[in-house]
Scaffold this motif. Structure first.
Motif: not given
Length: 67
Positions: A1-9
């Motif tokens: 399964m592929h993952t989406a990553t949100f990185e919030i500063n």
């Protein structure tokens, strides 16, 4: 399964440093059915979801003022 990553500063969005990680995970699941995993270090709030849930996750994060 592929993952989406949100990185919030965190320095750019102080809410990202204050919001409870469980609130993100439980809120996203309750509102959209998306299973998220959230983590945080001193500079970044990271939210990971299944790639096919990325659009729903992004909409939820926008609605909460995180992105």
């Amino acid at each position: 399964m592929h993952t989406a990553t949100f990185e919030i500063n965190i320095p750019g969005n102080p809410l990202a440093g204050r919001i409870n990680l469980e609130d993100i995970e439980m809120g996203m699941d309750a509102d959209t059915g998306v299973k998220a995993r959230a983590s945080r270090d001193s500079m970044t709030l990271t939210v990971r979801v299944a790639a096919n849930d990325a659009a729903d996750a992004a909409n939820w994060l926008r609605k909460m003022g995180l992105i």
